[in-house]
Design a protein around this motif. Structure first.
Motif, mmCIF file in Angstrom:
data_model
loop_
_atom_site.group_PDB
_atom_site.id
_atom_site.type_symbol
_atom_site.label_atom_id
_atom_site.label_comp_id
_atom_site.label_asym_id
_atom_site.label_seq_id
_atom_site.Cartn_x
_atom_site.Cartn_y
_atom_site.Cartn_z
ATOM 1 N N LYS A 100 5.236 -9.354 -9.690
ATOM 2 C CA LYS A 100 5.986 -10.372 -9.340
ATOM 3 C C LYS A 100 6.797 -10.479 -10.735
ATOM 4 O O LYS A 100 6.415 -11.344 -11.774
ATOM 5 N N LEU A 101 7.866 -10.016 -10.756
ATOM 6 C CA LEU A 101 8.736 -9.837 -12.101
ATOM 7 C C LEU A 101 9.726 -11.156 -12.185
ATOM 8 O O LEU A 101 10.332 -11.518 -13.284
ATOM 9 N N PRO A 106 7.913 -12.382 -3.601
ATOM 10 C CA PRO A 106 6.690 -11.811 -2.929
ATOM 11 C C PRO A 106 6.114 -10.689 -3.916
ATOM 12 O O PRO A 106 6.896 -10.051 -4.259
ATOM 13 N N VAL A 107 4.735 -10.388 -3.790
ATOM 14 C CA VAL A 107 4.323 -9.190 -4.138
ATOM 15 C C VAL A 107 4.075 -8.433 -2.767
ATOM 16 O O VAL A 107 3.001 -8.474 -2.188
ATOM 17 N N SER A 108 4.984 -7.807 -2.572
ATOM 18 C CA SER A 108 5.130 -7.065 -1.054
ATOM 19 C C SER A 108 3.994 -6.123 -0.915
ATOM 20 O O SER A 108 3.437 -5.985 0.236
ATOM 21 N N ALA A 109 3.569 -5.049 -1.733
ATOM 22 C CA ALA A 109 2.653 -4.390 -1.437
ATOM 23 C C ALA A 109 1.280 -4.898 -1.195
ATOM 24 O O ALA A 109 0.561 -4.508 -0.202
ATOM 25 N N SER A 110 1.021 -6.187 -1.871
ATOM 26 C CA SER A 110 -0.317 -6.908 -1.623
ATOM 27 C C SER A 110 -0.274 -7.239 -0.003
ATOM 28 O O SER A 110 -1.150 -7.538 0.473
#
Length: 277
Positions: A100-101, A106-110
């Motif tokens: 999450k930059l 979102p943190v899509s991979a998670s």
């Protein structure tokens, strides 16, 4: 008596699933995939109760459509009382979005890992995921097997007749992957060549985009810095400038293996991995 293990293909996994089933001597399960209007529907043509199922699906374009299809297949298998579900996904979609930059993103991979777990998957098998931390997005109940294609690729390239090769990483983040490939390639050469060869002469060239410099790392572990003349801005510039770079480093042209990890630019356009030899 039916076997307890099945291989099942999604709409984009037919060829790979057939090859896996043939090599492992496993039956290929029949699955009907059809559209109802703009929606995807899944139906199994045989009983999967109490059986272990390997679902093969390539998350190619359109990624979101194939992702939903795989999730529905996993859910249908769990509702049909499959004993164990393993998703074979060669490319882990959204695998580059692991941090999450910025705010409100979102943190899509998670989220993808959570989605598959909620659908009921027990194991996920993928190839060279973008970041190893993706394995931590799954709970202990579901494991991620990150397979590597480097041994097969090193063997393939060596069989193509490589002579005096150079491994190139175009930026700093690509150096560990290039170094890993170098170690595998050295192992392949040792197993294939009966005569003794000088393996310390295989270098890694790493281009740092900030200063115009080139770092060379030999198999022996020693390194030195080389200065470049001019700038290398795009990957295909390596093809135009590689003779100059390698003549600069060793005085002769070599076979070139360029590793470029997939990245996403400011417009979120994926840059594909490049391999030259």
């Amino acid at each position: 008596m039916s076997t307890d293990v099945l291989v099942l293909a999604g709409s984009t996994g037919d060829n790979l699933a057939e090859e896996i089933a043939g090599l492992a001597a496993l039956p290929l399960a029949q699955c009907s995939l059809y559209n109802y209007g703009s929606e995807c529907c899944v139906r199994f043509d045989e009983n999967v109760r109490g059986r272990e199922v390997f679902v093969v699906q390539a998350l190619c374009d359109p990624v979101n459509e194939k992702l939903i299809e795989l999730s529905l297949i996993i859910s249908a298998l769990r509702r049909a009382s499959a004993f164990r579900i393993t998703a074979v996904v060669p490319y882990f979609a959204y695998g580059q979005q692991t941090q999450k930059l910025k705010s409100r993103v979102p943190v899509s991979a998670s989220d993808i890992a959570t989605l598959w777990e909620e659908m009921g998957v027990d194991q996920v098998m993928s190839v060279d995921v973008h970041c190893g931390q993706i394995a931590g997005f799954f709970s202990p109940r579901c494991c991620l097997d990150n397979l590597s294609c480097l041994p097969a690729m090193a063997k393939y390239l060596w069989q193509k007749g490589l002579h005096d090769p150079v491994v190139v990483a175009p930026h700093a983040t690509g150096v560990p992957r290039a170094k890993e490939f170098l170690d595998v390639l050295v192992g392949v050469i040792r197993d294939s060549v009966a005569t003794e060869v000088d393996l310390t002469s295989i270098p890694i060239l790493s281009l740092d985009a900030s200063p115009a410099s080139l770092a060379m790392l030999n198999a022996s572990g020693t390194s030195r810095k080389l200065e470049l003349i001019g700038e290398v801005r795009r990957p295909h510039d390596f093809a135009q400038a590689h003779s100059h770079l390698y003549n600069l480093s060793h005085g002769r042209a070599r076979n070139t293996i360029l590793f470029k990890t997939p990245r996403i630019d400011q417009r979120h356009q994926q840059q594909e991995e490049i391999l030259m030899y």
